[in-house]
Design an enzyme around this catalytic site. Structure first.
Site, PDB file in Angstrom:
ATOM      1  N   PHE A  41      -9.869   6.104  -3.082  1.00 46.25           N
ATOM      2  CA  PHE A  41      -9.408   5.288  -1.909  1.00 46.25           C
ATOM      3  C   PHE A  41      -9.911   3.871  -1.688  1.00 46.25           C
ATOM      4  CE2 PHE A  41      -6.509   5.067   1.355  1.00 46.25           C
ATOM      5  CZ  PHE A  41      -7.105   4.852   2.520  1.00 46.25           C
TER       6      PHE A  41
ATOM      7  N   ALA B  33       0.796  -1.219  -0.137  1.00 47.21           N
ATOM      8  CA  ALA B  33      -0.120   0.001   0.029  1.00 47.21           C
ATOM      9  C   ALA B  33       0.896   1.307   0.095  1.00 47.21           C
ATOM     10  CB  ALA B  33      -0.871  -0.305   1.176  1.00 47.21           C
ATOM     11  N   PHE B  34       2.098   1.273   0.587  1.00 46.78           N
ATOM     12  CA  PHE B  34       2.837   2.400   0.678  1.00 46.78           C
ATOM     13  C   PHE B  34       3.307   2.800  -0.570  1.00 46.78           C
ATOM     14  CE2 PHE B  34       5.201   5.422   3.499  1.00 46.78           C
ATOM     15  CZ  PHE B  34       6.078   5.547   2.660  1.00 46.78           C
ATOM     16  N   GLU B  35       3.423   1.999  -1.529  1.00 44.29           N
ATOM     17  CA  GLU B  35       3.804   2.245  -2.919  1.00 44.29           C
ATOM     18  C   GLU B  35       2.750   2.742  -3.860  1.00 44.29           C
ATOM     19  OE1 GLU B  35       5.173  -0.775  -1.337  1.00 44.29           O
ATOM     20  OE2 GLU B  35       6.677   0.739  -0.926  1.00 44.29           O
TER      21      GLU B  35
ATOM     22  N   GLU C   5       1.985  -6.068  15.147  1.00 48.63           N
ATOM     23  CA  GLU C   5       2.114  -5.706  16.597  1.00 48.63           C
ATOM     24  C   GLU C   5       2.774  -4.931  16.509  1.00 48.63           C
ATOM     25  OE1 GLU C   5       3.654 -10.700  17.301  1.00 48.63           O
ATOM     26  OE2 GLU C   5       4.994  -8.958  17.115  1.00 48.63           O
ATOM     27  N   THR C   6       3.466  -4.025  15.671  1.00 51.21           N
ATOM     28  CA  THR C   6       4.123  -2.379  15.880  1.00 51.21           C
ATOM     29  C   THR C   6       3.272  -1.608  15.537  1.00 51.21           C
ATOM     30  OG1 THR C   6       5.227  -2.618  13.935  1.00 51.21           O
ATOM     31  CG2 THR C   6       6.452  -4.001  15.510  1.00 51.21           C
TER      32      THR C   6
ATOM     33  N   HIS D 292       3.942   0.190  12.939  1.00 53.27           N
ATOM     34  CA  HIS D 292       3.984   0.225  11.259  1.00 53.27           C
ATOM     35  C   HIS D 292       2.622   0.337  10.443  1.00 53.27           C
ATOM     36  CE1 HIS D 292       5.561  -1.250   7.394  1.00 53.27           C
ATOM     37  NE2 HIS D 292       6.498  -0.468   7.740  1.00 53.27           N
TER      38      HIS D 292
END
Ligand SMILES: Nc1c(NC[C@H](O)[C@H](O)[C@H](O)CO)[nH]c(=O)[nH]c1=O
Ligand SMILES: CC(=O)[C@@H](O)COP(=O)(O)O
Length: 155
Positions: free
Chosen positions: A113, A56-58, A85-86, A88
């Protein structure tokens, strides 16, 4: 359903669908929902341009490049971000959303979106053709509506 075509019909203009490979079990279903809805609305299969990105970040970068390429009249961005877990998750969600919003706001074509942001895989699957619908299908109707609106406002 055909009322969504409006100005789009008969123009042979393409619609871009940019899909994240991450959580492909979900994103493949989102893509299928978008494709099925667009074809049911009367869009030709040859006018659908599907591009895959790692995650998704790309999405924002490739959506921006496609938007500026003048090859499509509108874009659907599809992804599935599932909490781990983090922290991110938070960064991927926020940067993907803000990046896509910026391309839609400032670029030449509308961007839908279609990125699921869920706490678990079950929630994502429910929104990719399960009991909560299909976000890809929703975005398909939305992109046709936005293309028609833009056409009318730019006349
Ligand atoms: N955890 C998820 C990711 N993470 C990967 C990022 O999107 C990106 O590809 C990586 O950080 C390299 O830049 N992506 C998703 O689409 N969904 C997730 O749940
Ligand atoms: C949304 C994500 O990036 C997430 O899946 C990463 O998982 P983790 O936070 O456990 O590394």
């Amino acid at each position: 359903m055909n009322e969504y075509l409006g100005a789009f019909a008969g123009k042979n203009r393409k619609i871009g669908i940019v899909v994240a490979k991450f959580n492909e079990l979900v994103t493949q279903k989102l893509l299928a929902g978008a494709q099925q809805t667009l074809l049911q609305a009367g869009v030709n299969a040859a006018d659908l341009l599907v591009i895959w990105v790692p995650g998704a970040f790309e999405l924002p970068r490739v959506v921006r490049l496609l938007s500026e390429s003048q090859r499509v009249a509108g874009i659907i961005a599809l992804g599935a971000v599932v909490r781990g877990e983090t922290s991110h998750y938070d960064y991927v969600c926020s940067e993907t959303a803000s990046g896509l919003a910026a391309v839609s706001l400032h670029g030449p074509v509308p961007v839908m979106f279609g990125v699921l942001t869920t706490d678990n895989l079950e929630q994502a699957l429910n929104r990719a053709g399960g009991k909560a619908g299909n976000k890809g299908s929703e975005c398909a109707l939305g992109v046709l509506e936005m293309i028609n609106l833009q056409e009318k406002l730019q006349q």
